[in-house]
Design a protein around this motif. Structure first.
Motif, mmCIF file in Angstrom:
data_model
loop_
_atom_site.group_PDB
_atom_site.id
_atom_site.type_symbol
_atom_site.label_atom_id
_atom_site.label_comp_id
_atom_site.label_asym_id
_atom_site.label_seq_id
_atom_site.Cartn_x
_atom_site.Cartn_y
_atom_site.Cartn_z
ATOM 1 N N MET A 186 -6.132 -5.483 6.526
ATOM 2 C CA MET A 186 -5.876 -4.992 5.128
ATOM 3 C C MET A 186 -5.390 -3.636 4.921
ATOM 4 O O MET A 186 -4.816 -3.260 4.009
ATOM 5 C CB MET A 186 -7.515 -5.091 4.475
ATOM 6 C CG MET A 186 -7.748 -6.767 4.502
ATOM 7 S SD MET A 186 -9.408 -7.162 3.799
ATOM 8 C CE MET A 186 -8.771 -6.713 1.905
ATOM 9 N N ALA A 187 -5.724 -2.652 5.772
ATOM 10 C CA ALA A 187 -5.412 -1.245 5.727
ATOM 11 C C ALA A 187 -3.924 -1.305 6.111
ATOM 12 O O ALA A 187 -2.917 -0.701 5.441
ATOM 13 C CB ALA A 187 -6.057 -0.341 6.833
ATOM 14 N N ASP A 188 -3.455 -2.108 6.971
ATOM 15 C CA ASP A 188 -1.876 -2.205 6.998
ATOM 16 C C ASP A 188 -0.998 -2.746 6.098
ATOM 17 O O ASP A 188 -0.113 -2.245 5.639
ATOM 18 C CB ASP A 188 -1.717 -3.220 8.482
ATOM 19 C CG ASP A 188 -2.270 -2.716 9.667
ATOM 20 O OD1 ASP A 188 -2.154 -1.360 9.908
ATOM 21 O OD2 ASP A 188 -2.313 -3.498 10.764
ATOM 22 N N PHE A 189 -1.796 -3.785 5.515
ATOM 23 C CA PHE A 189 -1.249 -4.116 4.285
ATOM 24 C C PHE A 189 -1.000 -3.242 3.156
ATOM 25 O O PHE A 189 -0.205 -3.206 2.417
ATOM 26 C CB PHE A 189 -1.925 -5.445 3.841
ATOM 27 C CG PHE A 189 -1.262 -6.224 2.411
ATOM 28 C CD1 PHE A 189 -0.188 -7.040 2.466
ATOM 29 C CD2 PHE A 189 -1.490 -5.795 1.105
ATOM 30 C CE1 PHE A 189 0.307 -7.639 1.385
ATOM 31 C CE2 PHE A 189 -1.069 -5.975 0.171
ATOM 32 C CZ PHE A 189 -0.022 -7.203 0.238
ATOM 33 N N TRP A 190 -2.100 -2.318 2.919
ATOM 34 C CA TRP A 190 -2.120 -1.372 1.846
ATOM 35 C C TRP A 190 -0.925 -0.168 1.938
ATOM 36 O O TRP A 190 -0.240 -0.117 1.192
ATOM 37 C CB TRP A 190 -3.396 -0.853 1.801
ATOM 38 C CG TRP A 190 -3.286 0.339 0.960
ATOM 39 C CD1 TRP A 190 -3.437 0.311 -0.468
ATOM 40 C CD2 TRP A 190 -3.452 1.703 1.223
ATOM 41 N NE1 TRP A 190 -3.217 1.692 -1.198
ATOM 42 C CE2 TRP A 190 -3.345 2.646 0.033
ATOM 43 C CE3 TRP A 190 -3.006 2.577 2.455
ATOM 44 C CZ2 TRP A 190 -3.126 3.909 0.044
ATOM 45 C CZ3 TRP A 190 -3.171 3.843 2.344
ATOM 46 C CH2 TRP A 190 -2.946 4.598 1.239
ATOM 47 N N ARG A 191 -0.724 0.069 3.503
ATOM 48 C CA ARG A 191 0.235 1.006 3.722
ATOM 49 C C ARG A 191 1.471 0.434 3.256
ATOM 50 O O ARG A 191 2.363 1.218 2.669
ATOM 51 C CB ARG A 191 0.138 1.306 5.182
ATOM 52 C CG ARG A 191 -0.854 2.645 5.574
ATOM 53 C CD ARG A 191 -0.819 2.961 6.847
ATOM 54 N NE ARG A 191 -1.142 2.038 7.793
ATOM 55 C CZ ARG A 191 -2.329 1.801 8.384
ATOM 56 N NH1 ARG A 191 -3.169 2.439 7.864
ATOM 57 N NH2 ARG A 191 -2.382 0.870 9.251
#
Length: 418
Positions: free
Chosen positions: A285-290
């Motif tokens: 989810m952090a990857d997607f946000w970036r």
């Protein structure tokens, strides 16, 4: 050499090349008199409504828009609509309970959402339950204010400067004038923007529990009348609002300041709970946000967020807010990061929530009922409603991003919408 596929696309993009002279004649103005007209009386009265339906001449539509319930409650719409012919029915679902631990909102809320988009309520409901299972989101109202920005044109920069010098001596008078127009309005601040021989006065107000747009319009108009009569430097012309307010549009000015109510909300969710409810990981989810943040920058987005407009539009319609204000309210920043312990940190910040719990459409039958369902009808609840809006948007961001990360986004729409 272009291939057949390229040529096919070229044909799609050149529709105008196939327009004939004959078809262009259809664009000419027509001097033919109007065949029918509706009654000039814009107010709600049974006889006038009947005459308006006679002018429309569409009997198959009438029972759907002017049913008995609408007829019985017709008078309650008097101050919210002109040229009334009936009401539109939309399905309403609830998301939640959504636990909000705010400065003003401190409950588990069932949030009513009016929408025709399948999968929307299901997604916000999933996010709300996830937040509640994690102990709720923390929400904080940071600032509030609604502005009107009259503009004045002068012959020269010298005249514009003279007007500004005079206006700065009139702040106490402006305060008295504006606050005399409403018992619920306070002049919070006055800023001045001078551009060449143009001057913009930025009146910033507090409007209590009302969204306040009509309130600030009436107040600022009273000041404009005073300025027109008393200013020693006369403007060539002036306007009540010169488009510096950010009214019903996304602007960088509002992103960096406030219009309506500015709220931020956050939640910490364990890796186990993310996996259990969203079927993905905090890392993904952090990857997607970036990646999506860069995508937002590349697209020129004002702020970076996924779909605030979905939840806000549905809640605004359900609860009698000005739906057009979604244009400015659905601006802000979503952030998702990995905590040191491997859990997910998620936050939203919305600087433009135009919401109220009195005035406008909040007193209409269905909309009042939905505010009562929330427990936020009437005076003293607008700030809590803003914090609930932030929690709702956080729920929507978590659910949508989780769906993308788990590869379930298209599947959910296919299952619920087809």
């Amino acid at each position: 050499m272009p291939n057949n596929k390229t040529n096919k696309f070229a044909e799609v993009y050149s529709v105008l090349s196939n327009i004939t002279e004959e078809s262009l004649q259809q664009l000419s103005t027509s001097e033919q008199p109007l065949a029918t007209r509706q009654p000039l009386n814009m107010y709600i009265k049974a006889s006038t409504v009947d005459k308006r339906w006679q002018a429309i001449d569409c009997e198959q539509a009438k029972p759907h828009l002017l049913d008995q319930s609408t007829i019985d409650s017709m008078s309650s719409y008097q101050k919210n609509i002109e040229n009334f012919i009936g009401t539109v029915k939309l399905p309403v679902g609830i998301a939640g309970p959504l636990r909000v631990n705010g400065l003003f909102a401190q409950e588990d809320y069932f949030v009513p959402l009016a929408t025709t988009e399948a999968a929307l309520v299901a997604s916000y409901n999933r996010g709300a339950l996830l937040i509640s299972e994690a102990g709720g989101c923390s929400a904080m109202l940071l600032n509030e204010g609604v502005c009107r920005t009259p503009g004045f044109a002068f012959e020269t920069l010298i005249q514009a400067g003279q007007f500004v010098a005079w206006a700065t001596t009139q702040i106490d008078t402006f305060t008295d004038i504006t606050e005399s127009t409403s018992n619920h309005l306070t002049l919070k601040d006055l800023k001045i923007n001078l551009e060449g021989n143009h001057v913009y006065l930025i009146f910033d107000y507090l409007t209590g529990d009302a969204s306040g747009q009509n309130m600030v319009t009436i107040a600022t108009n009273a000041v404009l009348e005073y300025i027109t009569e008393h200013s020693p430097t006369k403007a060539k012309y002036s306007f009540l609002d010169a488009n510096l307010s950010g009214d019903k549009k996304a602007t960088m000015q509002s992103l960096n300041g406030v219009r309506g109510k500015k709220v931020t909300a956050e939640v910490h969710i364990s890796a186990e709970l993310v996996k259990k409810r969203l079927h993905t990981t905090p890392e993904r989810m952090a990857d997607f946000w970036r990646m999506s943040s860069v995508g937002g920058v590349l697209s020129g987005s004002v702020g970076v967020q996924g779909h605030y407009a979905n939840g806000l539009a549905a809640l605004y319609i359900a609860c009698g807010q000005d739906a057009a204000c979604v244009a400015e309210s659905a601006v802000g920043v979503t952030r998702m990061e990995l905590n040191d312990d491997g859990s997910l940190y998620a936050s939203v910040t919305l600087p433009n929530l135009m919401v109220g719990t009195v005035g406008g459409g909040t007193g209409l039958p269905s909309q009042q009922a939905n505010l009562q369902l929330l427990g936020l009808a009437g005076n003293g609840n607008a700030r809590a409603l803003a914090e609930v809006c932030a929690g709702l948007c956080l729920a929507g961001e978590l659910s949508m991003i989780g769906a993308f990360c788990a590869g379930h986004f298209a599947k959910a729409h296919r299952k619920l919408a087809r």
